[in-house]
Design an enzyme around this catalytic site. Structure first.
Site, PDB file in Angstrom:
ATOM      1  N   CYS A 174       3.384   1.833   2.602  1.00 28.51           N
ATOM      2  CA  CYS A 174       4.787   1.041   2.535  1.00 28.51           C
ATOM      3  C   CYS A 174       5.821   1.798   1.538  1.00 28.51           C
ATOM      4  O   CYS A 174       6.961   1.991   2.160  1.00 28.51           O
ATOM      5  CB  CYS A 174       4.763  -0.187   1.686  1.00 28.51           C
TER       6      CYS A 174
ATOM      7  N   ASP B  87      18.571  30.360 -25.366  1.00 33.24           N
ATOM      8  CA  ASP B  87      17.320  30.272 -24.595  1.00 33.24           C
ATOM      9  C   ASP B  87      17.371  29.647 -23.262  1.00 33.24           C
ATOM     10  O   ASP B  87      16.654  29.622 -22.599  1.00 33.24           O
ATOM     11  CB  ASP B  87      16.274  29.471 -25.423  1.00 33.24           C
TER      12      ASP B  87
ATOM     13  N   ASP C 230      10.183  31.365 -28.352  1.00 29.60           N
ATOM     14  CA  ASP C 230      11.428  31.879 -29.193  1.00 29.60           C
ATOM     15  C   ASP C 230      10.970  31.962 -30.627  1.00 29.60           C
ATOM     16  O   ASP C 230      10.202  31.115 -31.057  1.00 29.60           O
ATOM     17  CB  ASP C 230      12.628  31.179 -29.047  1.00 29.60           C
TER      18      ASP C 230
ATOM     19  N   CYS D 173       0.775  -1.112   0.059  1.00 32.14           N
ATOM     20  CA  CYS D 173      -0.024   0.098  -0.060  1.00 32.14           C
ATOM     21  C   CYS D 173       0.863   1.350  -0.097  1.00 32.14           C
ATOM     22  O   CYS D 173       2.033   1.338   0.119  1.00 32.14           O
ATOM     23  CB  CYS D 173      -1.078   0.162   1.045  1.00 32.14           C
TER      24      CYS D 173
ATOM     25  N   ASP E 148      14.741  26.367 -28.961  1.00 32.50           N
ATOM     26  CA  ASP E 148      15.618  25.304 -29.484  1.00 32.50           C
ATOM     27  C   ASP E 148      16.777  25.199 -28.971  1.00 32.50           C
ATOM     28  O   ASP E 148      17.473  24.426 -29.415  1.00 32.50           O
ATOM     29  CB  ASP E 148      15.675  25.713 -31.127  1.00 32.50           C
TER      30      ASP E 148
END
Length: 766
Positions: free
Chosen positions: A39, A655, A452, A36, A651
């Site tokens: 645990c 960035d 971008d 469960c 990309d």
């Protein structure tokens, strides 16, 4: 991406903590005996307490733990065993072997559960039917004592043979001063059996009205819970389909050329710099760079992009993709666990093991749930003993047993990991790699998306978009002459002209007297003609009359294109426009985001006029132009200060700071560089539809998790009071322990089935 880009990504990721710390390693343990969510909490705490372990994330649905840190496997296993569970390390040399090992263990466990269920129900069902048909379930005569004593011994055999894993699990929990689902089951069934045996062995000490036996409840509960676990295990197996499909992409052998001889060898024996031949219809075995040949490769299984990609000398190929047309030779650059496919499999597994915040909350609650339930069971029993009708003792036993059984929080523990496993797998199938559960949850709540421009909305490389002829020559002849002239230049716009001529297989002429005029253009002689190619200033300086074509050039500039004038022997011959074109599906993808109520903002370092033109064409209302790389993160922070939950998509070129600053960073890439490791989400195809798909999958997964949590909590919260007997004074209704056991067992199956509905999810492109 370039090496410089890769370095920048790596540096940024290290600064923001998105990459695993240098020197740390991870390994996966398969855990046995976890029953469960409580645990999960106990196992994770035991492992994180080991010196050297930096994190431990258990996937309850998969029964595996991902442990990060520099600790030997046997030390980790001892920590799990000390907590009362079994564990073994999973081989990390072969993802396929690991999966097969787990599937074999699951098959054996399933057979054992079905065997245990059959034995228990073969005893419990006849007893239950006997009682339902009016048979006496009490002890009044000597003959009944003997008969029920025999039944009690048989039921004890069921408890030992079919239910021993519950009792051993409960004993381990007692030794570690904790409680879990096994504790509840052991207490409930054990109490029912002990009470029944007390009635059989010492009937004189039990009031006549309370001489009821509950052997059928003990056997039925053990049988039904084993059945529920078996059905849950069978349903859980389907959630690994995404991993199985990814592993199936890689062939088992590769045709390697060594010393002029070709031979098929096992994939694990391929080394870096080996020359590999791939024929039409075969899969690419490892990552590499084409050294000979030309072909089209189907990369859809990795990127979700349906169109085959042309590959020729110098192009990269990725393991798992399919060679469609020509035969090629390529040099192996990444093998084994370093291939893009292996890294993707590792990333998907890691994401499936991680927990979104909503899942961690469920684990915390489950950690306290079992002790609270045990207290409620005791209080319920005391209430029946003191205020209940006769036989009060029997009612107290039934009430406490039913509370313990119905409160088992196994469904609660499955609610989150099942949905995450299926959701992350669905995203991977669509070419969207989600790094962790937190990103999965946060992506569903994004209110603003920063895009971008170059390489994200646009293709990222200049292309010839218009050839406006102003003379008697044809378009191809104009392009041939212009490309011949530009062959002496290395300017990006010149490369676009030459690429366009190359696509049309135009034969270039020999250039003489080439001269580059700074800030204006180029000139030279080809085939006896004097050529000029550049801006309007060059034409004016050389007294070339452009007339009405100046207005045409301004219109092209307003469309985010760069117009260039081409003159032959002092006469204007054409205007050739070059631009970084907007991707074909960027417009529809941006509309999808806006339709979902997401504020779309464009960031670019380009000039204001170009940015405005791209924004207008793309349907973006907000944009920031001439933004330096270091200022992009400031723009993201500015949106966050306005109360927006911000996603940043780029990309990877300049960035990285903005991606790190955003609540969720989306990297657009081919899946062959470190961007996969550093981004929160990686879109393996270049389309922004992957971005919209990622958000759609995120929302569907979170919706599924909430449904599962609601169902599990409602089941427990509503079931416990009924089991305790709150409805008895009003309606005479008291929940039977057998019904509670069946409901508890099948609640897990319901959660698993609901999570598997995600497998049918399709993100529609509009």
């Amino acid at each position: 991406m370039s090496d410089a880009t890769t370095d920048q990504w790596g540096d940024s990721a290290a600064r923001t903590g998105k990459l695993q710390r240098p020197g740390s390693s991870s390994q996966t343990l398969m855990v046995e005996g976890a029953s469960c969510a409580s645990c999960v909490t106990k196992i994770e705490r035991s492992l994180t307490a080991v010196p050297g372990v930096t994190s431990a994330e258990m996937n309850f649905a998969d029964r595996t733990v991902l442990v990060t840190g520099d600790v030997a496997g046997d030390v980790l296993i001892k920590a799990v065993e000390k907590a009362g569970y079994g564990a073994k390390t999973m081989a990390d040399t072969s993802a396929e072997d690991t999966l097969e090992e787990k599937e074999l263990a699951d098959r054996l466990y399933y057979r054992r559960l079905m065997r245990d269920m059959t034995i228990a129900l073969c005893v419990g069902v006849p007893l239950m039917v006997y009682g339902l048909l009016g048979g006496e379930m009490t002890v009044k005569t000597g003959g009944e004592r003997v008969a029920w004593l025999a039944v009690g011994v048989v039921t004890l055999g069921v408890m030992i043979f079919s239910g021993r894993h519950f009792y051993t699990g409960a004993w381990h929990s007692v030794k570690s001063h904790s409680a879990n689902m096994d504790t509840l089951i052991a207490l409930g069934t054990g109490t029912a059996w002990l009470y029944s045996m007390a009635v059989v062995l010492f009937p004189a000490y039990v009031p006549e009205m309370a001489r009821h036996v509950y052997f059928e409840a003990t056997a039925m509960i053990i049988g039904l819970i084993n059945l529920g676990l078996a059905l849950e295990l069978r349903a859980r197996g389907r959630t690994s389909e995404a991993i199985r499909r990814l592993i199936g992409l890689q062939p088992k052998t590769a045709r390697v050329v060594r010393d002029g001889t070709e031979a098929d060898i096992a994939i694990e024996h391929v080394q870096r710099d080996d020359i590999v031949r791939v024929r039409p219809g075969e899969k690419i075995p490892v990552d590499g760079e084409v050294v000979q040949g030309h072909t089209a490769i189907d990369e859809s299984m990795l990127t979700g992009e349906p169109m085959p990609v042309e590959k020729t000398q110098g192009d990269e190929v990725v393991a798992g993709t399919i060679n469609k047309t020509g035969s090629i030779l390529f040099r192996a650059t990444r093998v084994g666990k370093d291939t893009a496919l292996a890294r993707i499999i590792s990333m998907v597994k890691r994401a499936q093991n991680s927990k979104p915040p909503i899942g961690r909350l469920a684990d915390i609650i489950s950690g306290y749930f079992v002790p609270v339930v045990m207290i409620i069971a005791v209080v319920s029993a005391l209430a029946w003993l003191n205020f209940g009708p006769d036989p009060a003792l029997a009612y107290a036993i039934v009430s406490a047993t039913t509370v313990l059984i119905i409160a088992c929080p196994c469904a609660l523990g499955l609610a989150t990991p099942m949905s995450v496993m299926v959701g992350v797998g669905k995203a991977a199938e669509a070419g969207v790699l989600i790094r962790n559960g937190e990103a999965l949850q946060t992506a569903s709540r994004i209110t603003a998306m920063v895009l971008d421009k170059t390489g994200t909305i646009t293709l990222g490389s200049p292309k010839v978009t218009d050839v406006i002829v102003a003379c008697d020559l044809g378009e191809e002849e104009i392009l041939r002459l212009a490309a011949s002239l530009e062959s002496g230049s290395e300017h990006p716009l010149a490369l676009a002209i030459m690429e366009s001529a190359g696509e049309r297989d135009l034969a270039l002429g020999k250039i003489e007297g080439f001269d580059a005029i700074a800030g204006h253009g180029v000139e030279g002689d080809i085939e006896g003609r004097h050529l000029l190619f550049g801006n309007d200033k060059l034409m004016a300086a050389r007294e070339v009359d452009c007339g009405e074509y100046l207005a045409v050039a301004r219109q092209l500039a307003d469309q985010a294109k760069t117009p260039m004038f081409f003159a032959i022997d002092g006469e204007l011959a054409a205007i050739i426009a070059v631009a970084d074109p907007i991707k074909e599906d960027s417009l529809s993808a941006i509309r999808r985001l806006q339709k979902n109520g997401i504020r779309v903002v464009m960031l670019t370092g380009d000039n204001h006029a170009t940015a405005k033109a791209v924004a207008e064409i793309s349907g973006i209302d907000e944009f920031f132009a001439e933004v330096l790389p270091e200022d992009k993160a400031d723009k993201v922070a500015e949106l966050q200060r306005q109360g927006e939950l911000v996603g940043m998509t780029g990309d990877g070129i300049n960035d990285a700071p903005a991606l790190a600053m955003a609540n969720v960073g989306f990297a657009i890439g081919t899946g062959t560089d470190v961007a996969i490791e550093s981004a929160d989400v990686t879109l393996m195809r270049g389309s922004l539809h992957g971005l919209a798909d990622a958000i759609a999958v995120s929302k569907a997964t979170l919706r599924n998790i909430r449904q599962n949590l609601f169902g599990a909590f409602i089941y427990n919260v509503a079931g416990i009071p009924i089991a305790a007997g709150v409805l008895y004074p009003f309606f005479g209704l008291l929940l039977n322990p057998v019904i509670a056991g069946a409901a508890m067992a099948f609640s897990s199956l319901t959660v698993v089935s609901n999570a598997n509905r995600l497998r049918l999810f399709r993100a529609e492109e509009h």
